[in-house]
Scaffold this motif. Structure first.
Motif, short mmCIF file in Angstrom:
data_model
loop_
_atom_site.label_atom_id
_atom_site.label_comp_id
_atom_site.label_asym_id
_atom_site.label_seq_id
_atom_site.Cartn_x
_atom_site.Cartn_y
_atom_site.Cartn_z
N SER A 109 0.84 -1.21 0.00
CA SER A 109 0.00 0.00 0.00
C SER A 109 0.87 1.25 0.00
O SER A 109 0.53 2.25 -0.65
CB SER A 109 -0.96 -0.01 1.19
N TRP A 110 2.00 1.21 0.72
CA TRP A 110 2.93 2.35 0.72
C TRP A 110 3.53 2.54 -0.67
O TRP A 110 3.66 3.68 -1.16
CB TRP A 110 4.04 2.13 1.75
N ILE A 111 3.91 1.44 -1.32
CA ILE A 111 4.48 1.52 -2.67
C ILE A 111 3.46 2.12 -3.65
O ILE A 111 3.79 2.98 -4.47
CB ILE A 111 4.94 0.12 -3.15
N ILE A 112 2.20 1.67 -3.54
CA ILE A 112 1.14 2.18 -4.43
C ILE A 112 0.96 3.68 -4.24
O ILE A 112 0.78 4.43 -5.21
CB ILE A 112 -0.19 1.44 -4.17
N SER A 113 1.02 4.12 -3.00
CA SER A 113 0.81 5.55 -2.69
C SER A 113 2.02 6.41 -3.06
O SER A 113 1.86 7.62 -3.26
CB SER A 113 0.51 5.73 -1.20
N SER A 114 3.20 5.80 -3.17
CA SER A 114 4.43 6.60 -3.29
C SER A 114 4.97 6.70 -4.71
O SER A 114 5.75 7.62 -5.00
CB SER A 114 5.52 5.99 -2.40
N PHE A 115 4.59 5.79 -5.62
CA PHE A 115 5.19 5.78 -6.96
C PHE A 115 4.10 5.75 -8.03
O PHE A 115 3.11 5.04 -7.90
CB PHE A 115 6.09 4.56 -7.13
N ASN A 116 4.32 6.53 -9.11
CA ASN A 116 3.39 6.51 -10.23
C ASN A 116 3.40 5.16 -10.93
O ASN A 116 2.35 4.63 -11.32
CB ASN A 116 3.74 7.63 -11.22
N THR A 117 4.60 4.63 -11.12
CA THR A 117 4.73 3.28 -11.71
C THR A 117 4.87 2.26 -10.58
O THR A 117 5.80 1.45 -10.57
CB THR A 117 5.95 3.22 -12.65
N TRP A 118 3.93 2.30 -9.66
CA TRP A 118 4.00 1.46 -8.46
C TRP A 118 4.02 -0.02 -8.81
O TRP A 118 4.60 -0.83 -8.07
CB TRP A 118 2.82 1.74 -7.53
N TRP A 119 3.37 -0.39 -9.91
CA TRP A 119 3.25 -1.81 -10.23
C TRP A 119 4.60 -2.46 -10.54
O TRP A 119 4.80 -3.65 -10.30
CB TRP A 119 2.27 -2.03 -11.38
N VAL A 120 5.56 -1.65 -11.05
CA VAL A 120 6.90 -2.18 -11.29
C VAL A 120 7.60 -2.47 -9.96
O VAL A 120 8.14 -3.56 -9.76
CB VAL A 120 7.74 -1.19 -12.13
#
Length: 414
Positions: free
Chosen positions: A155-166
């Motif tokens: 959830s932190w990665i999703i909130s912090s990066f535009n290309t979170w899925w990578v």
């Protein structure tokens, strides 16, 4: 976009149900034929077990489809309104934990029936209610502690990066590798009792076999699998410094030394042929595809489900719809796996002998009551190993020509 995902889920449901129906009809017809691979009684018993298992699979699929409709219809929205938390990562943890717990509770009747009715009826399960509860509590603790940490991190990665899925893919892939490394240690400490082999002669033979192919491990262990199940199995657990050879106590009891060495030779074939690394690469590719799909969901998807475009919703959508893509990718993965199994059989038979490997496979099939025949469509979707008839043919063993008495001798000879 939601409509496309729903159509795919419906297609997935219909295909799994149709495949099970075809398998039931096929096995019903096949059980009237002359027994092959299994002795006559176990051939009929294995057929009946296969039919009952597929009937339960159909019921379970229908039940899961109903739950799917309820979740996307109002369940996710209701849970969203219940979990009214401002913090993005904390809401994701609570929401997904509750989502998984609710699904587990709703699926518990099938788990209980399979363990305490179906598997006991056919002589597999030794599970007691006390052990079931103990295992459930331990699993729940592991999930609530480590699972929640993973959800929080994602959830932190999703909130912090535009290309979170990578970055999410990189993180989850690393977690899976770590879990594979720690799996034997976790099983040893929390669930099973790992012990060094008491049969030192067998241990010496196995160590010699491992040395021949350069397989470095932390040792050879026996595990008390029979307290839960009577099926026969063995595996190489862990990665890197945690690698170990694990033999079920049921396998040690039923197979001779030469047969055990042939089975382990097969598994070492996967190691020598690089199949472990290939499987990791395939798993990584599949995960990357999944993250690419669910990392680029349109806003319409969230509007259709009446959810906010936030980490909790993205993770929930991933959990609900990922089985669809797994199912449609499985035939390709299984095709590669079946090819690798033939190569591992050849390696294992060369390490020991074709006769020992065939004898071991015959015993495994009989003790595990594995029905030897399946509908081609069922094989296409679900078989990660080639059908035994085909494996025996590659090993130069024709089950159709072998007499009943000779077959019986092969099954029970030590």
């Amino acid at each position: 976009m939601l409509e496309i995902f729903v159509v795919l889920y419906c297609l997935y449901f219909l295909l799994t149900t149709y495949t099970s129906i075809m398998q039931i009809g096929f096995v019903k017809n096949a059980r009237g034929l002359k027994a092959i691979i299994l002795d006559e009684n176990r051939y009929l018993e294995a057929a009946n077990y296969s039919i009952e298992k597929e009937r339960m699979a159909i019921l379970s699929s229908f039940y899961s489809f109903i739950l799917f409709i309820l979740w996307i219809g109002f369940g996710l929205q209701t849970l969203d309104s219940f979990v009214n938390i401002e913090s993005s990562w904390l809401k994701a943890v609570v929401f997904i934990d509750l989502f998984i717990i609710i699904n587990w509770i709703l699926g518990l009747p099938f788990d209980l029936y399979s363990t305490f009715n179906l598997d006991k009826k056919y002589g597999f399960s030794n599970m007691t209610p006390a052990l079931f509860i103990k295992d459930t509590i331990k699993t729940a603790i592991l999930f609530l502690v480590f699972g929640s940490l993973v959800i929080a991190a994602i959830s932190w990665i999703i909130s912090s990066f535009n290309t979170w899925w990578v970055w999410g893919f990189v993180f989850i892939f690393a977690v899976i590798i770590l879990i594979n490394m720690l799996y034997p240690v976790i099983r040893d400490k929390m669930f099973d009792k790992f012990e060094p082999l008491k049969d030192k002669e067998l241990e010496s033979k196995i160590e010699n076999l491992l040395n021949q192919v350069g397989f470095k491990s932390k040792g050879v262990f026996s595990v008390d699998a029979s307290k839960r199940d009577n099926r026969l199995n063995a595996y190489f657990g862990g990665l890197g410094t945690t690698k170990r050879v694990v033999l079920f106590d049921t396998l040690i009891e039923k197979l001779s030394h030469n047969e055990l060495l042939a089975v382990l030779g097969h598994e070492l074939g996967h190691f020598k042929n690089g199949d472990i690394l290939k499987n990791i690469a395939i798993m990584g590719f599949v995960m990357f595809v999944f993250f690419a799909i669910f990392g680029n969901i349109s806003e319409e998807m969230f509007l259709g489900l009446r959810l906010n475009n936030e980490p909790y919703a993205i993770i929930a959508i991933f959990l609900i719809f990922s089985p669809i893509f797994s199912f449609f990718l499985m035939p390709l993965i299984s095709l590669i796996s079946r090819h690798n199994e033939y190569a591992a059989d050849e390696f294992g038979s060369n390490m020991q002998s074709k006769e020992d490997l065939v004898s071991a496979l015959l015993k495994l099939a009989n003790e595990n009551k594995s029905f030897p025949l399946s509908h081609p469509l069922y094989i296409f979707f679900y078989y990660s190993h080639p059908p035994l008839v085909e494996r025996f043919k590659e090993l130069g063993f024709d089950v159709h020509e072998k007499s009943d008495e000779a077959l019986k001798d092969s099954i029970y000879a030590n």
